[in-house]
Write an enzyme that holds these catalytic residues in place. Structure first.
Site, PDB file in Angstrom:
ATOM      1  N   THR A  14      25.113 -46.676 -27.553  1.00  0.00           N
ATOM      2  CA  THR A  14      24.978 -46.791 -26.099  1.00  0.00           C
ATOM      3  C   THR A  14      24.253 -48.066 -25.708  1.00  0.00           C
ATOM      4  O   THR A  14      24.471 -48.607 -24.626  1.00  0.00           O
ATOM      5  CB  THR A  14      24.242 -45.541 -25.561  1.00  0.00           C
ATOM      6  OG1 THR A  14      25.059 -44.418 -25.856  1.00  0.00           O
ATOM      7  CG2 THR A  14      24.018 -45.592 -24.067  1.00  0.00           C
ATOM      8  N   TYR A  28      30.704 -43.461 -20.289  1.00  0.00           N
ATOM      9  CA  TYR A  28      30.811 -44.869 -20.693  1.00  0.00           C
ATOM     10  C   TYR A  28      31.458 -44.961 -22.066  1.00  0.00           C
ATOM     11  O   TYR A  28      31.635 -43.954 -22.751  1.00  0.00           O
ATOM     12  CB  TYR A  28      29.411 -45.511 -20.752  1.00  0.00           C
ATOM     13  CG  TYR A  28      28.464 -44.784 -21.681  1.00  0.00           C
ATOM     14  CD1 TYR A  28      28.545 -44.931 -23.064  1.00  0.00           C
ATOM     15  CD2 TYR A  28      27.493 -43.913 -21.176  1.00  0.00           C
ATOM     16  CE1 TYR A  28      27.699 -44.255 -23.920  1.00  0.00           C
ATOM     17  CE2 TYR A  28      26.644 -43.223 -22.024  1.00  0.00           C
ATOM     18  CZ  TYR A  28      26.754 -43.400 -23.396  1.00  0.00           C
ATOM     19  OH  TYR A  28      25.931 -42.704 -24.232  1.00  0.00           O
ATOM     20  N   SER A  61      27.846 -43.992 -32.588  1.00  0.00           N
ATOM     21  CA  SER A  61      27.276 -43.543 -33.859  1.00  0.00           C
ATOM     22  C   SER A  61      27.636 -42.107 -34.216  1.00  0.00           C
ATOM     23  O   SER A  61      27.384 -41.669 -35.336  1.00  0.00           O
ATOM     24  CB  SER A  61      25.763 -43.737 -33.882  1.00  0.00           C
ATOM     25  OG  SER A  61      25.113 -42.696 -33.202  1.00  0.00           O
ATOM     26  N   THR A  94      22.150 -43.550 -30.684  1.00  0.00           N
ATOM     27  CA  THR A  94      21.033 -42.628 -30.919  1.00  0.00           C
ATOM     28  C   THR A  94      21.464 -41.316 -31.587  1.00  0.00           C
ATOM     29  O   THR A  94      20.643 -40.639 -32.193  1.00  0.00           O
ATOM     30  CB  THR A  94      20.311 -42.299 -29.594  1.00  0.00           C
ATOM     31  OG1 THR A  94      21.251 -41.707 -28.692  1.00  0.00           O
ATOM     32  CG2 THR A  94      19.688 -43.534 -28.981  1.00  0.00           C
ATOM     33  N   ASP A  95      22.762 -40.971 -31.487  1.00  0.00           N
ATOM     34  CA  ASP A  95      23.196 -39.661 -32.000  1.00  0.00           C
ATOM     35  C   ASP A  95      22.877 -39.459 -33.486  1.00  0.00           C
ATOM     36  O   ASP A  95      22.382 -38.415 -33.883  1.00  0.00           O
ATOM     37  CB  ASP A  95      24.711 -39.475 -31.800  1.00  0.00           C
ATOM     38  CG  ASP A  95      25.068 -39.170 -30.353  1.00  0.00           C
ATOM     39  OD1 ASP A  95      24.151 -39.133 -29.507  1.00  0.00           O
ATOM     40  OD2 ASP A  95      26.264 -38.983 -30.058  1.00  0.00           O
ATOM     41  N   LYS A 167      16.410 -36.706 -32.868  1.00  0.00           N
ATOM     42  CA  LYS A 167      16.790 -36.762 -31.458  1.00  0.00           C
ATOM     43  C   LYS A 167      16.648 -35.350 -30.891  1.00  0.00           C
ATOM     44  O   LYS A 167      17.210 -34.405 -31.436  1.00  0.00           O
ATOM     45  CB  LYS A 167      18.234 -37.270 -31.334  1.00  0.00           C
ATOM     46  CG  LYS A 167      18.672 -37.484 -29.892  1.00  0.00           C
ATOM     47  CD  LYS A 167      20.053 -38.129 -29.809  1.00  0.00           C
ATOM     48  CE  LYS A 167      20.472 -38.320 -28.354  1.00  0.00           C
ATOM     49  NZ  LYS A 167      21.791 -38.956 -28.223  1.00  0.00           N
ATOM     50  N   GLU A 290      12.970 -14.228 -54.771  1.00  0.00           N
ATOM     51  CA  GLU A 290      14.393 -13.896 -54.923  1.00  0.00           C
ATOM     52  C   GLU A 290      15.280 -15.122 -54.669  1.00  0.00           C
ATOM     53  O   GLU A 290      16.228 -15.382 -55.411  1.00  0.00           O
ATOM     54  CB  GLU A 290      14.741 -12.779 -53.942  1.00  0.00           C
ATOM     55  CG  GLU A 290      15.857 -11.911 -54.439  1.00  0.00           C
ATOM     56  CD  GLU A 290      16.129 -10.752 -53.501  1.00  0.00           C
ATOM     57  OE1 GLU A 290      16.458 -11.001 -52.331  1.00  0.00           O
ATOM     58  OE2 GLU A 290      16.014  -9.607 -53.967  1.00  0.00           O
TER      59      GLU A 290
END
Ligand code: ASP
Length: 331
Positions: A14, A28, A61, A94-95, A167, A290
């Protein structure tokens, strides 16, 4: 004193996005503007560093791939070796920024600063945050104090260690948090302040290496939820060649019996390595006696997407559950 040489590697996001008008901040196309055009919006950088740029990719991204990670990591390692490079800034969406940052944190063998940054608003929007983030990232990469800190993310005036950050908001400019440990510093008007160091192994102390690596072992993520149907996904991942599965468990390691019993069978047959993370977003996943006997591994406090990164790299070294567990304690 001569100015430090900082190279900016651009990958898109972005921060490099353009919308139809200034009032649009969500609709966008990411990864369309070049790094040279972004730099025009950031005055004063020439005064602090000798800048050079390289456009490695220009993607949203959310489309990040293992192949691009390998390409980026190899480039970072070769640049970091050069005496002509003092620090590296990477612009990124940023993702998946936290995943790329953590991957580089584990495979970049340098104590020079590596700083990722991006933006929540497209470059064309009113109050776009990219220019300030880029400004801060260059200041951070140029600062001597930023050495030996591992890979960092500089965003919204804060500095985060790659391992700990995620994020946590879809749109707000204060989108990143390190839920378990907080930010490691902040940047104000070109001054960098650190409050603590990351404690887990990284960069020069990491055993992981991408040299000669053409692909990463396939690791996928499944999610535990009410009426969990991920048994189908687990089998499909296995069929597609998965060597490991990370489970986003519903709490501190709980997996719905629908898929848990299936995973236990696969562990017994040594078909897969299974790491328990959590979908909760903070806190760690303890293992019961376990769990250990059944062969589950704990991601500790790594979120599922970061546990996937470490498991892929761990699988380049070993298939042994105990050794992989150790990596999850150390990194
Ligand atoms: N979709 C964008 C990306 O990750 C989001 C952002 O950069 O803020 O590339």
């Amino acid at each position: 004193m001569s100015k430090p040489n900082i190279i900016i590697l651009a990958t898109g996001g972005t921060v490099a996005a353009k919308a139809s008008d200034e009032s649009t901040s969500t609709d966008y196309k990411a990864g369309v503007l070049s790094i040279s055009s972004l730099l025009k919006a950031v005055p004063g950088l020439d005064g602090i560093a000798k800048l050079s740029t390289e456009q490695i990719a220009n993607i949203d991204s959310s489309n990040m791939s293992d192949e691009l990670w390998l390409k980026l990591a190899k480039r970072v390692n070769s640049l970091a070796k050069s005496p002509k490079v003092d620090g590296i800034v990477i612009t990124h969406g940023t993702d998946t920024m936290e995943e790329t940052a953590y991957f580089l944190n584990l495979v970049s063998h340098t104590n020079k600063a590596i700083v990722l940054t991006g933006a929540m608003r497209p470059a064309s929007a009113i109050s776009a945050d990219g220019a300030k983030n880029l400004y801060n990232a260059v200041y951070l990469a140029a600062d001597e104090q930023a050495r030996n800190k591992g890979v960092m993310i500089a965003i919204n005036d804060k500095i985060y260690a790659a391992r700990d950050v995620s994020k946590t908001h879809t749109l707000n400019i204060d989108a990143f948090k390190a839920q378990n440990s907080g930010e490691i510093g902040y940047i104000i008007d070109g001054k960098v302040f650190f409050s603590h160091d990351p404690v887990k192994l990284h960069t020069v102390n990491s055993v992981f290496c991408v040299r000669g690596l053409k692909k990463l072992p396939k690791v996928d993520i499944v999610y535990s939820y009410a009426n969990d149907g991920s048994k189908v996904a687990i089998d499909a991942f296995l069929k597609a060649g998965a060597k490991g599965i990370v489970v986003a468990t519903s709490g501190a390691g709980s997996i719905h019996e629908n898929s848990k019993n299936h995973l236990i069978k696969l562990l017994k047959a040594k078909k897969l390595v299974v790491v328990k993370s959590s979908r909760v977003g903070a806190g760690l996943v303890p293992l019961g006696k376990e769990d250990e006997e059944q062969g589950f591994i704990s991601a500790n406090d790594l979120n599922p997407q970061k546990a996937r990164v470490l498991l892929m790299l761990a699988l380049t070294k070993t298939q042994e559950g105990k050794e992989i567990s150790k990596y999850f304690e150390l990194y």
